[in-house]
Design a protein around this motif. Structure first.
Motif, PDB file in Angstrom:
ATOM      1  N   VAL A  22      33.152  52.794  22.110  1.00 11.66           N
ATOM      2  CA  VAL A  22      33.780  53.872  22.625  1.00 11.66           C
ATOM      3  C   VAL A  22      32.859  54.447  24.431  1.00 11.66           C
ATOM      4  O   VAL A  22      33.121  55.120  25.681  1.00 11.66           O
ATOM      5  CB  VAL A  22      34.461  55.053  22.200  1.00 11.66           C
ATOM      6  CG1 VAL A  22      35.066  56.095  22.560  1.00 11.66           C
ATOM      7  CG2 VAL A  22      35.771  54.694  21.349  1.00 11.66           C
ATOM      8  N   SER A  90      41.639  51.788  17.260  1.00 14.35           N
ATOM      9  CA  SER A  90      42.448  51.415  18.438  1.00 14.35           C
ATOM     10  C   SER A  90      42.653  52.643  19.368  1.00 14.35           C
ATOM     11  O   SER A  90      43.355  53.187  20.286  1.00 14.35           O
ATOM     12  CB  SER A  90      43.721  50.270  18.508  1.00 14.35           C
ATOM     13  OG  SER A  90      44.978  51.817  17.896  1.00 14.35           O
ATOM     14  N   LEU A 130      42.021  57.864  24.902  1.00 13.17           N
ATOM     15  CA  LEU A 130      41.279  56.172  24.842  1.00 13.17           C
ATOM     16  C   LEU A 130      42.381  55.740  23.724  1.00 13.17           C
ATOM     17  O   LEU A 130      42.095  55.860  22.485  1.00 13.17           O
ATOM     18  CB  LEU A 130      40.224  56.127  24.864  1.00 13.17           C
ATOM     19  CG  LEU A 130      39.369  56.914  25.983  1.00 13.17           C
ATOM     20  CD1 LEU A 130      38.516  57.684  25.254  1.00 13.17           C
ATOM     21  CD2 LEU A 130      38.022  55.969  26.493  1.00 13.17           C
ATOM     22  N   GLU A 131      42.626  54.419  24.318  1.00 15.58           N
ATOM     23  CA  GLU A 131      43.066  53.338  23.719  1.00 15.58           C
ATOM     24  C   GLU A 131      42.234  51.617  23.716  1.00 15.58           C
ATOM     25  O   GLU A 131      41.940  51.753  24.915  1.00 15.58           O
ATOM     26  CB  GLU A 131      44.386  53.384  23.877  1.00 15.58           C
ATOM     27  CG  GLU A 131      45.139  54.461  23.831  1.00 15.58           C
ATOM     28  CD  GLU A 131      46.782  54.696  24.145  1.00 15.58           C
ATOM     29  OE1 GLU A 131      47.342  53.367  24.204  1.00 15.58           O
ATOM     30  OE2 GLU A 131      47.455  55.343  23.367  1.00 15.58           O
ATOM     31  N   LYS A 132      42.289  51.643  22.573  1.00 15.70           N
ATOM     32  CA  LYS A 132      41.679  50.026  23.156  1.00 15.70           C
ATOM     33  C   LYS A 132      42.722  48.742  22.822  1.00 15.70           C
ATOM     34  O   LYS A 132      43.664  48.840  22.098  1.00 15.70           O
ATOM     35  CB  LYS A 132      41.324  49.921  21.906  1.00 15.70           C
ATOM     36  CG  LYS A 132      39.857  48.554  21.702  1.00 15.70           C
ATOM     37  CD  LYS A 132      39.246  48.018  20.924  1.00 15.70           C
ATOM     38  CE  LYS A 132      38.819  48.650  19.407  1.00 15.70           C
ATOM     39  NZ  LYS A 132      37.992  47.764  18.003  1.00 15.70           N
ATOM     40  N   TRP A 138      37.899  50.148  25.767  1.00 16.13           N
ATOM     41  CA  TRP A 138      38.925  51.581  25.280  1.00 16.13           C
ATOM     42  C   TRP A 138      38.788  51.796  26.776  1.00 16.13           C
ATOM     43  O   TRP A 138      37.138  52.084  27.883  1.00 16.13           O
ATOM     44  CB  TRP A 138      37.594  52.303  24.946  1.00 16.13           C
ATOM     45  CG  TRP A 138      37.349  51.729  23.141  1.00 16.13           C
ATOM     46  CD1 TRP A 138      36.445  51.243  22.937  1.00 16.13           C
ATOM     47  CD2 TRP A 138      37.753  52.617  22.235  1.00 16.13           C
ATOM     48  NE1 TRP A 138      36.624  51.408  21.295  1.00 16.13           N
ATOM     49  CE2 TRP A 138      38.054  51.674  21.235  1.00 16.13           C
ATOM     50  CE3 TRP A 138      39.223  53.264  22.541  1.00 16.13           C
ATOM     51  CZ2 TRP A 138      38.269  52.487  19.823  1.00 16.13           C
ATOM     52  CZ3 TRP A 138      39.456  53.419  20.692  1.00 16.13           C
ATOM     53  CH2 TRP A 138      39.199  53.001  19.749  1.00 16.13           C
TER      54      TRP A 138
END
Length: 154
Positions: A22, A90, A130-132, A138
Motif C-alpha cells: 500500500v 481490497s 485506497l482500494e486495490k 492500490w
C-alpha cells in the motif's frame, strides 16, 4: 522526475508485506502527481493508474490549476509519519505528512524559483482512502489535506 525535483519518503516501510505494498503505491501516486505538475499535464495517463473516482478528478483539477497559473515545482518534497490501516484485502487508509519547506513553485516561462519563508503552511497532513483494483494496484479514491498541521511540524 525532473532533475531539479526530488520526493523523499522517510520511514516509508511498515515491515509487513501487505502494508508495504500500500505504501509503495501511495509513494508512486505522489511521484506521479508531482511529475504531472512538473510536466504541466493534467491528462497524464499515470494519474488514472494511481487515482480513481473523485480523487482522480481532484488530482487533475489540482495539476491543471498549477499549470494555468504558469508554475511548476522544484526542490525536495519530504513525506514522513505514514500510518496505515489495511481494512481488508481490497481497502486501506493511509495518513501521512509532507514537509514542503524545501519545495518551491517555479515560473515556467522564466525558470525563476519562488522561494518563500518557511511557516506552518509548509507542513501538510494527508488522509487517504485506497482500494486495490483487479491488477493489484492500490488506487487512491479519496484524499484530503490540511495545511499547518501541528502533528506534522518538527
Amino acid at each position: 522526475m525532473p532533475s531539479d525535483l526530488t520526493d523523499t519518503f522517510d520511514g516509508w516501510k511498515a515491515g509487513d508485506p501487505a502494508k508495504d505494498a500500500v505504501l509503495d503505491d501511495v509513494a508512486r501516486r505522489v511521484d506521479v502527481t508531482n511529475y504531472a505538475i512538473a510536466q504541466s499535464d493534467p491528462s497524464l495517463p499515470a494519474l488514472s493508474f494511481y487515482y480513481s473516482g473523485g480523487a482522480l478528478a481532484d488530482a487533475r483539477d489540482w495539476v491543471e490549476s498549477i499549470a494555468k497559473d504558469g508554475y511548476s515545482i522544484t526542490g525536495t518534497d519530504r513525506y514522513y509519519n505514514a500510518k496505515i490501516d489495511v481494512v481488508d484485502s481490497s481497502s486501506a487508509g493511509v495518513v501521512y505528512c509532507e514537509d514542503q519547506s524545501r519545495a518551491f513553485a517555479k515560473a515556467r516561462k522564466t525558470g525563476k524559483v519562488l522561494k518563500t519563508e518557511v511557516n506552518d503552511d509548509a507542513y501538510v497532513i494527508y488522509t487517504t482512502r485506497l482500494e486495490k483494483n483487479k491488477q493489484g494496484v492500490w488506487r487512491t479514491t479519496k484524499l484530503t489535506s490540511e495545511r499547518g498541521s501541528k502533528s506534522c511540524m518538527p
